[in-house]
Structure formats: structure tokens, C-alpha cells
Write an enzyme that holds these catalytic residues in place. Structure first.
Site, PDB file in Angstrom:
ATOM      1  N   ARG A  16      -8.529  -0.330   3.923  1.00  0.00           N
ATOM      2  CA  ARG A  16      -7.634   0.700   2.934  1.00  0.00           C
ATOM      3  C   ARG A  16      -6.814   0.288   2.883  1.00  0.00           C
ATOM      4  O   ARG A  16      -5.342   0.394   1.565  1.00  0.00           O
ATOM      5  CB  ARG A  16      -7.664   1.844   4.041  1.00  0.00           C
ATOM      6  N   CYS A  32      -5.928  12.432  11.827  1.00  0.00           N
ATOM      7  CA  CYS A  32      -4.651  12.941  13.275  1.00  0.00           C
ATOM      8  C   CYS A  32      -5.325  11.513  14.057  1.00  0.00           C
ATOM      9  O   CYS A  32      -5.181  11.779  15.168  1.00  0.00           O
ATOM     10  CB  CYS A  32      -4.493  13.921  13.314  1.00  0.00           C
ATOM     11  N   LYS A  39       0.821  -1.237  -0.250  1.00  0.00           N
ATOM     12  CA  LYS A  39      -0.089  -0.036  -0.007  1.00  0.00           C
ATOM     13  C   LYS A  39       0.622   1.109   0.165  1.00  0.00           C
ATOM     14  O   LYS A  39       0.860   2.213  -0.927  1.00  0.00           O
ATOM     15  CB  LYS A  39      -0.950  -0.125   0.957  1.00  0.00           C
ATOM     16  N   ASN A  40       1.558   0.926   1.094  1.00  0.00           N
ATOM     17  CA  ASN A  40       2.989   2.798   1.267  1.00  0.00           C
ATOM     18  C   ASN A  40       3.539   3.004  -0.031  1.00  0.00           C
ATOM     19  O   ASN A  40       3.915   3.852   0.173  1.00  0.00           O
ATOM     20  CB  ASN A  40       3.405   2.488   2.547  1.00  0.00           C
TER      21      ASN A  40
HETATM   22  C1  EPZ Z   1       3.808   7.106   6.812  1.00  0.00           C
HETATM   23  O1  EPZ Z   1       2.952   7.998   7.621  1.00  0.00           O
HETATM   24  C2  EPZ Z   1       2.803   6.294   5.652  1.00  0.00           C
HETATM   25  N1  EPZ Z   1       1.696   6.288   6.087  1.00  0.00           N
HETATM   26  C3  EPZ Z   1       2.340   4.877   7.805  1.00  0.00           C
HETATM   27  O2  EPZ Z   1       1.327   4.221   7.563  1.00  0.00           O
HETATM   28  C4  EPZ Z   1       3.817   5.302   8.396  1.00  0.00           C
HETATM   29  O3  EPZ Z   1       3.223   4.519   9.793  1.00  0.00           O
HETATM   30  C5  EPZ Z   1       4.376   5.995   9.346  1.00  0.00           C
HETATM   31  O4  EPZ Z   1       4.981   6.580   7.197  1.00  0.00           O
HETATM   32  C6  EPZ Z   1       6.495   6.184   9.190  1.00  0.00           C
HETATM   33  O5  EPZ Z   1       6.566   4.855   8.850  1.00  0.00           O
HETATM   34  C7  EPZ Z   1       1.928   6.173   4.188  1.00  0.00           C
HETATM   35  O6  EPZ Z   1       2.824   5.990   3.477  1.00  0.00           O
HETATM   36  C8  EPZ Z   1       0.869   6.476   3.064  1.00  0.00           C
HETATM   37  P1  EPZ Z   1       6.300  10.073   8.817  1.00  0.00           P
HETATM   38  P2  EPZ Z   1       4.040   9.594   7.386  1.00  0.00           P
HETATM   39  O7  EPZ Z   1       5.986  11.101   7.807  1.00  0.00           O
HETATM   40  O8  EPZ Z   1       4.321   9.477   6.139  1.00  0.00           O
HETATM   41  C9  EPZ Z   1       6.115  13.370  12.296  1.00  0.00           C
HETATM   42  C10 EPZ Z   1      -0.031   3.440   7.627  1.00  0.00           C
HETATM   43  O9  EPZ Z   1      -0.846   2.109   8.604  1.00  0.00           O
HETATM   44  N2  EPZ Z   1       6.380  14.614  11.412  1.00  0.00           N
HETATM   45  O10 EPZ Z   1       7.139   9.094   9.040  1.00  0.00           O
HETATM   46  O11 EPZ Z   1       2.626  10.411   7.709  1.00  0.00           O
HETATM   47  C11 EPZ Z   1       5.022  12.314  12.413  1.00  0.00           C
HETATM   48  O12 EPZ Z   1       3.808  13.724  12.725  1.00  0.00           O
HETATM   49  C12 EPZ Z   1       0.304   3.908   7.948  1.00  0.00           C
HETATM   50  O13 EPZ Z   1       0.036   2.607   6.894  1.00  0.00           O
HETATM   51  C13 EPZ Z   1       6.788  15.361  11.373  1.00  0.00           C
HETATM   52  O14 EPZ Z   1       6.552  16.048  12.568  1.00  0.00           O
HETATM   53  O15 EPZ Z   1       4.177   8.966   8.226  1.00  0.00           O
HETATM   54  C14 EPZ Z   1       5.449  11.368  12.901  1.00  0.00           C
HETATM   55  O16 EPZ Z   1       5.216  11.786  13.989  1.00  0.00           O
HETATM   56  C15 EPZ Z   1      -0.433   5.351   9.471  1.00  0.00           C
HETATM   57  N3  EPZ Z   1       6.593  16.469  10.298  1.00  0.00           N
HETATM   58  C16 EPZ Z   1       6.571  11.274  12.686  1.00  0.00           C
HETATM   59  O17 EPZ Z   1       7.608  12.256  11.799  1.00  0.00           O
HETATM   60  C17 EPZ Z   1       6.333  16.193   9.268  1.00  0.00           C
HETATM   61  O18 EPZ Z   1       6.573  17.447   8.439  1.00  0.00           O
HETATM   62  C18 EPZ Z   1       6.667  10.445  11.693  1.00  0.00           C
HETATM   63  O19 EPZ Z   1       5.563  10.442  10.582  1.00  0.00           O
HETATM   64  C19 EPZ Z   1       6.112  14.648   8.923  1.00  0.00           C
HETATM   65  C20 EPZ Z   1       6.610  13.837   9.703  1.00  0.00           C
END
Ligand code: EPZ
Length: 429
Positions: free
Chosen positions: A397, A117, A22-23
Site C-alpha cells: 500500500r 482500526c 503516499k500521504n
Molecule cells: C494520517 O492518519 C496518516 N494516514 C497516518 O499514516 C499517520 O499515522 C497519521 O496521519 C498521523 O501522522 C494518512 O495520511 C492517509 P490523525 P489519520 O487524524 O489522519 C485521533 C501510514 O502508515 N483522531 O492525525 O487517521 C486519532 O485516533 C498511516 O501511512 C480523533 O480522535 O491520523 C489518532 O489517535 C498510518 N478524532 C490521532 O487523533 C478525529 O476526528 C491522530 O490521528 C481524528 C483523529
């Protein structure tokens, strides 16, 4: 709306085929916009996040044709307006990848602020920081993120934390920028490497994907490509845990063992047998499950997307386990639902303390999000009695034919329509 009804207590036995990731798919599908020719994507999972991504492309003017159930031909050359309105973007958090790809192609983009969120605060400041580094002006205008520039110039970008989304969005924006872009503290997930391989197959020049430094030398144009998406390591991990929780014996096929290393290692520590082959892994249990500690980390650490599933397994392990969520602020919303099934878990902030219990009991529960929903299915499969799970649209999803695959392993699970359910469909993660 629909719900799952599961009669638990049956061992999962047999073979199951893992679908495309998916990702990876939700990043590669928008990336087709960067190509000056049509692309063919294979091993595309038939899940709602993919349907939404393809729908957005179609609504923007792309030609989208399914050549088979998991192969799609996309000609995005007809897209002229780099805008993804709220009505389309609100259903899926990953719609923000259209920011990077539209900026990379058109030097401008207008995309609705992503929703979702469920895992705590999920800002996109690092995405915007990267776009600004490449020379784009970013503004927020009536719920729409508006970014544009005269020229995208390659630059040095250092992320404050490891972020999958911002790493992907930066790759998409930088692939046709002028000069070299260097991403430091980059995410190393398998889907980052998959996107880089897809872009390079179109003629991009990306080096270092899979390490924490990714170098992108801008190119003038990208041609069409035919590309097969990698198997989904989280779907594979979910089936591994389901096999373990039901003390079953399951051969999980179409996997890349290296992508599962942290999951396999953790399961073996809990007392699960894992027998690896070239593109499959056999999971069985012939003794007690025992406690362990887990801390979710960026890849190659234990994945946060497997945290609800492994926590559910530990509910059935002897002793006291500790699970620390190292990535998101609020990824234990499923714990209340597990407690209804007899789990003994206490949560303090990002740490869950799990006391193993001899068995779980079936109960009516509600899926709060995608991976938590999958964890509740695992709990229902292992529990004594009947479990009914509402809001299963979250699960659909990210898992293709989930209940069919489970039935193929001997599970007693059916999907049932729930007339008049009040649950409001919420934005996807
Ligand atoms: C991706 O989310 C995945 N989603 C998530 O999978 C996955 O849990 C996550 O990566 C971590 O591996 C998709 O790929 C569509 P991050 P993403 O940016 O990109 C913080 C699932 O179940 N952060 O790596 O949103 C953020 O809040 C989903 O398939 C900032 O602060 O995750 C988090 O605490 C759920 N500012 C941490 O970094 C930013 O600009 C990691 O988030 C970006 C992120």
C-alpha cells in the site's frame, strides 16, 4: 496472496531513489475534484493506495490517464454524483478525504464510514466537527456518512487534538467556502504543506500551512494545474533504518532533508552516521548501536509512522530502550512477530521496553499493517537465516517497488505467491 522470503545478514550498500509521498498523494488526488479543469500530477507513487484513489475517481466518472509510470492526467469535471459507495471506500481509510473534497465542490457528499482500526480507535469526530462548523449537516445513514449544506461559510475551527486527516479534510471543504476559515491546532506534516501548495497552484488562497494556524480565504473557482508530489519522508526513513540495521552504507536520493530532521537526529543518537546533501542523505554505521528513548509526536516530532521501524533497530542496540507511542492506542501489534525472531520487547499500553540482543533469527511472520510490515522486512534483512513475511499487501500500500529497491542495495529478498492463503484482505489504514 503473496509473501516475501528474505535471507538475512547481508549489508545494504549502494544508492536508492525515494518515490512520491503516499500521504500527500492520497490527499492531492481527491483534491483534483475541486478543479474546473484537468490536472497533471507528477512523482505519483505506484502503490495500491494511489491505485484505489484513482479507481474511485474513475468509477465516479473522472477521466484518468497515465502519461508515464509516475505521471497521471486527471479530468474530474465529468463527476456529477458526490457519492463514494462502500464497495469502493472500504479498501482504504484515506477514502474519507472524498468527504471534504466533494463537500467543497458540490456542497454535499455521501461516503462510506472508513474502515481500518489497526492502530486502535480511529474516530473522525474532528472531521465532522469541522464540516458542521462550515455549515454542513452530518448524518450517519446505513454505514454512509452523509453531509450537505446550502452554503459553506468560512469559520474558526479549533481541533481537540492534532489530526492530519481532519486538517486535510477541512482544507478541502473550506477552499471554496464563502469567507475566511481559520484552523487552529492544525497538523504541520509535510503532506499538509504539499496539499496547500497544490491547491494554491490551482488558485486557492491558503496561508500558514506547516504551522499550527492555517487560514483559508474561500475562492469561487479553481483552475487546472501541473504539480509534482513531494518525496515520501517515511519511505526515506524506512530505508535509513534498513541501512543502519544491516550496518550498511546507503545513499538515499530524492529526499527533502528538512522533512527527515527528527528521524536523522534519532538515528545519530543511536550511533548511526548521517551525511546530508541537498537532496540526498548517506547512512552508514561504523560502531555499536546504542539504546535511546523515543516518543512519537505530531510533526516536527518523531513520526508515529516510523515507530515500528525504529523499534526494530533498537532491538539490535546495546542496552534498554524505551519507545512511547504518543499518537495511536495500539501500534505495537508487530511486537509478537519480532519476539518470534528473538527480540526482547515488553509492551505496557503505549510504552515498549526493548532490551537489545546481539542478533535476530529468521522466522515465519505476518505483517499486521503497513509500517509494521516494513519493520518486519527490516528485521528479516538484519536477522540470521530466512524470514518469510505473509500479508505483504499491507506493505505494498505504501512502498513502491519495495523488494526491487532492496535487491538493488544487495538484499536477498524475493516475492512468492502463496496458493490458498486464508488471510482475508482487510481494509487499509
Ligand atoms: C494520517 O492518519 C496518516 N494516514 C497516518 O499514516 C499517520 O499515522 C497519521 O496521519 C498521523 O501522522 C494518512 O495520511 C492517509 P490523525 P489519520 O487524524 O489522519 C485521533 C501510514 O502508515 N483522531 O492525525 O487517521 C486519532 O485516533 C498511516 O501511512 C480523533 O480522535 O491520523 C489518532 O489517535 C498510518 N478524532 C490521532 O487523533 C478525529 O476526528 C491522530 O490521528 C481524528 C483523529
Amino acid at each position: 496472496m503473496e509473501k516475501f522470503i528474505i535471507k538475512g545478514g547481508r549489508r545494504l550498500c549502494g544508492e536508492v531513489e525515494i518515490s512520491g509521498a503516499k500521504n500527500a498523494a492520497v490527499a492531492i488526488i481527491p483534491a483534483v475534484i475541486l478543479s474546473d479543469e484537468p490536472c497533471i500530477l507528477e512523482n505519483v507513487p505506484n502503490i495500491s493506495d494511489v491505485s484505489i484513489s484513482l479507481r474511485i475517481l474513475y468509477e465516479m466518472g473522472a477521466d484518468v490517464q497515465f502519461l508515464s509510470s509516475n505521471t497521471v492526467r486527471i479530468d474530474a469535471t465529468g463527476i456529477t454524483e458526490p457519492i463514494v459507495p462502500y464497495e469502493m471506500a472500504k479498501h482504504m481509510r484515506a477514502s474519507y478525504y472524498f468527504l471534504g473534497t466533494l463537500l467543497g465542490k458540490f456542497k454535499r457528499a455521501r461516503v462510506a464510514v472508513p474502515g481500518g482500526c489497526y492502530l486502535g480507535d480511529r474516530p473522525i469526530d474532528q472531521h465532522l466537527k469541522a464540516f458542521a462548523s462550515l455549515g454542513a449537516a452530518c448524518t450517519l445513514d446505513h454505514g454512509m456518512i452523509d453531509i450537505q449544506t446550502e452554503n459553506l461559510i468560512g469559520s474558526q475551527i479549533y481541533f481537540d487534538m492534532v489530526t492530519v486527516g481532519a486538517t486535510i479534510n477541512t482544507m478541502l471543504a473550506a477552499v471554496k467556502a464563502t469567507g475566511m476559515t481559520v484552523i487552529e491546532n492544525a497538523a504541520r506534516e509535510p503532506h499538509i504543506v504539499d496539499l496547500a501548495n497544490f491547491l494554491n497552484s490551482m488558485g486557492a488562497n491558503i496561508m500558514g500551512a506547516g504551522t499550527d494556524v492555517i487560514k483559508i480565504k474561500g475562492v469561487k473557482s479553481l483552475k487546472g494545474a501541473t504539480y509534482a508530489i513531494i518525496p515520501d519522508q517515511i519511505e526515506a526513513g524506512t530505508f535509513m533504518v534498513a541501512a543502519a540495521a544491516t550496518k550498511g552504507d546507503v545513499l538515499i536520493k530524492n529526499i527533502i532533508p528538512k522533512h527527515l530532521e527528527s528521524i536523522t537526529a534519532k538515528l545519530e543518537k543511536i550511533g548511526v552516521n548521517a551525511e546530508e546533501f541537498d537532496d540526498s542523505i548517506r547512512i552508514s554505521v561504523d560502531g555499536p548501536l546504542v539504546k535511546t528513548t523515543v516518543k512519537t509526536m505530531p510533526h516536527p516530532g518523531f513520526p508515529t509512522d516510523m515507530q515500528p521501524q525504529i523499534s526494530t533497530l533498537l532491538c539490535l542496540a546495546e542496552g534498554t530502550s524505551i519507545v512511547t507511542e504518543g499518537i495511536f492506542d495500539n501500534r505495537f501489534r508487530y511486537v509478537d512477530e519480532l519476539r518470534r525472531m528473538g527480540a526482547d520487547i515488553s509492551v505496557d499500553g503505549k510504552v515498549a521496553v526493548i532490551e537489545g540482543v546481539p542478533e535476530l533469527m529468521g522466522a515465519p511472520v505476518t505483517a499486521p499493517d503497513l509500517r509494521a510490515g516494513a519493520a518486519l522486512v527490516i528485521a528479516g534483512l538484519a536477522a540470521k537465516g530466512v524470514t518469510e513475511i505473509e500479508d505483504i499487501y499491507h506493505i505494498e500500500r505504501g512502498y513502491e517497488n519495495f523488494e526491487e529497491k532492496l535487491r538493488g542495495l544487495g538484499a536477498d529478498i524475493v516475492k512468492k505467491s502463496v496458493p490458498g492463503s486464508s488471510t482475508v484482505r482487510k481494509a487499509a489504514l
